[in-house]
Design an enzyme around this catalytic site. Structure first.
Site, PDB file in Angstrom:
ATOM      1  N   GLU A 107      33.478 -11.974 -15.038  1.00 20.16           N
ATOM      2  CA  GLU A 107      33.374 -11.041 -16.164  1.00 20.16           C
ATOM      3  C   GLU A 107      34.607 -10.155 -16.260  1.00 20.16           C
ATOM      4  O   GLU A 107      35.109  -9.879 -17.359  1.00 20.16           O
ATOM      5  CB  GLU A 107      32.104 -10.191 -16.011  1.00 20.16           C
ATOM      6  CG  GLU A 107      30.818 -10.988 -16.079  1.00 20.16           C
ATOM      7  CD  GLU A 107      30.696 -11.808 -17.355  1.00 20.16           C
ATOM      8  OE1 GLU A 107      31.104 -11.306 -18.427  1.00 20.16           O
ATOM      9  OE2 GLU A 107      30.225 -12.947 -17.291  1.00 20.16           O
ATOM     10  N   HIS A 109      37.477 -11.944 -17.971  1.00 21.32           N
ATOM     11  CA  HIS A 109      37.453 -11.927 -19.443  1.00 21.32           C
ATOM     12  C   HIS A 109      38.195 -10.702 -19.971  1.00 21.32           C
ATOM     13  O   HIS A 109      38.957 -10.788 -20.943  1.00 21.32           O
ATOM     14  CB  HIS A 109      36.011 -11.893 -19.952  1.00 21.32           C
ATOM     15  CG  HIS A 109      35.351 -13.237 -20.021  1.00 21.32           C
ATOM     16  ND1 HIS A 109      35.903 -14.316 -20.657  1.00 21.32           N
ATOM     17  CD2 HIS A 109      34.138 -13.661 -19.538  1.00 21.32           C
ATOM     18  CE1 HIS A 109      35.084 -15.366 -20.570  1.00 21.32           C
ATOM     19  NE2 HIS A 109      34.019 -14.990 -19.890  1.00 21.32           N
ATOM     20  N   GLU A 138      36.001 -19.469 -21.059  1.00 19.09           N
ATOM     21  CA  GLU A 138      35.065 -19.453 -19.943  1.00 19.09           C
ATOM     22  C   GLU A 138      35.650 -20.155 -18.720  1.00 19.09           C
ATOM     23  O   GLU A 138      35.513 -19.683 -17.586  1.00 19.09           O
ATOM     24  CB  GLU A 138      33.743 -20.111 -20.355  1.00 19.09           C
ATOM     25  CG  GLU A 138      32.974 -19.376 -21.437  1.00 19.09           C
ATOM     26  CD  GLU A 138      32.385 -18.052 -20.969  1.00 19.09           C
ATOM     27  OE1 GLU A 138      32.544 -17.700 -19.780  1.00 19.09           O
ATOM     28  OE2 GLU A 138      31.774 -17.366 -21.792  1.00 19.09           O
TER      29      GLU A 138
END
Length: 270
Positions: free
Chosen positions: A131, A134, A187
């Site tokens: 996370e 990202h 991703e």
């Protein structure tokens, strides 16, 4: 590229994902990060109003923050802006299998992902690294730029951001952050960068294999909502295994956590 720069690039240990998208620069980083902070604070306020925001004394929140303390220092080489981010880590008492990091370093985990998957510290670090990756790779900023370019053309993005004042702009961006879906390329990139972040922080990068084995078991082979665009199951595990040799040396030389936490107990009633 000069010979010196080329040598530096070849000498770097870790994963290889290339440069961030030039398209992302069409949207100001400061505004995306401000929108992320605004949206995050609103979500935490709503969680607190529902008595669903974990208090400072919560052992699982302490666990998350300790892991974050080890991962955050690894972030700056990936994005110099991370040095000035006002990082936050919170835990929401919800059964959802969910976690996120807003632009600007705003991290949240939902209790369900800790409890249902019985996550080890290494697995938590794998998710958190993903996370955070990202945010570091500015995937949200890139997706916003692509969305605006599709609607209006790249030449009109700057004028669009000026409409309605900064407050309206941040509100609009915050709404986009809630509904944003990343591409498979985003991703996959976050998997690799996150794996390196966790390894450098002293967490076993092989945890990605056990994590996605568990995820497949609880979701019957389908990816959960928080990673719905990413290939799941065997494909993902194969990608992780193929890249493990690039980070195993980093993990071997990293300082290891001196304290380990137990897996999460059942979700507390509210």
């Amino acid at each position: 590229m000069s010979s010196a720069l080329a040598s530096a690039a070849w000498a770097r240990d870790g994963v290889e994902v290339g440069d961030t998208s030039a398209l992302a620069k069409l949207v100001p980083a400061e505004q995306v990060e401000a929108a992320g902070a605004q949206q995050y604070q609103q979500m935490m306020k709503e969680a607190a109003g529902q008595h669903a925001l974990a208090p400072m004394s919560n052992r699982q929140l302490i666990r998350l923050r300790e892991i974050a303390k080890r991962i955050i220092p690894q972030a700056v080489p990936w994005n110099p802006r991370a040095q000035q981010w006002r990082w936050e880590v919170n835990l929401i008492a919800s059964p959802q299998l969910n976690a996120f990091c807003m632009p600007g370093g705003k991290i949240a985990f939902y209790y369900g992902i800790l409890e249902k998957l019985k996550l080890t510290d290494d697995e938590v670090a794998t998710i958190m690294g993903h996370e955070v990756a990202h945010a570091l790779r500015e995937h949200a900023r890139e997706r916003m730029a692509k969305t605006q370019a599709t609607r209006l053309g790249a030449s009109l993005i700057s004028s669009l951001l000026g409409l309605g004042g900064v407050g309206d702009t941040l509100l609009n961006m915050g709404g986009q952050l809630l509904t944003l879906t990343f591409s498979r390329e985003d991703e996959s990139e976050a998997d690799l960068v996150g794996m390196e972040l966790a390894a450098r922080a002293g967490y076993n990068p092989q945890a990605g294999v056990s994590l996605w084995t568990k995820m497949g078991e609880v979701s019957n082979g389908a990816p959960p909502q928080w990673l719905s665009t990413h290939p799941a199951g065997p494909t993902r595990i194969r990608d992780i295994q193929a890249n493990l040799p690039k980070v195993e040396g980093l993990y071997a030389s990293a300082a290891k956590p001196t304290q380990r936490f137990e897996v999460a107990p059942p979700l507390p009633s509210r």
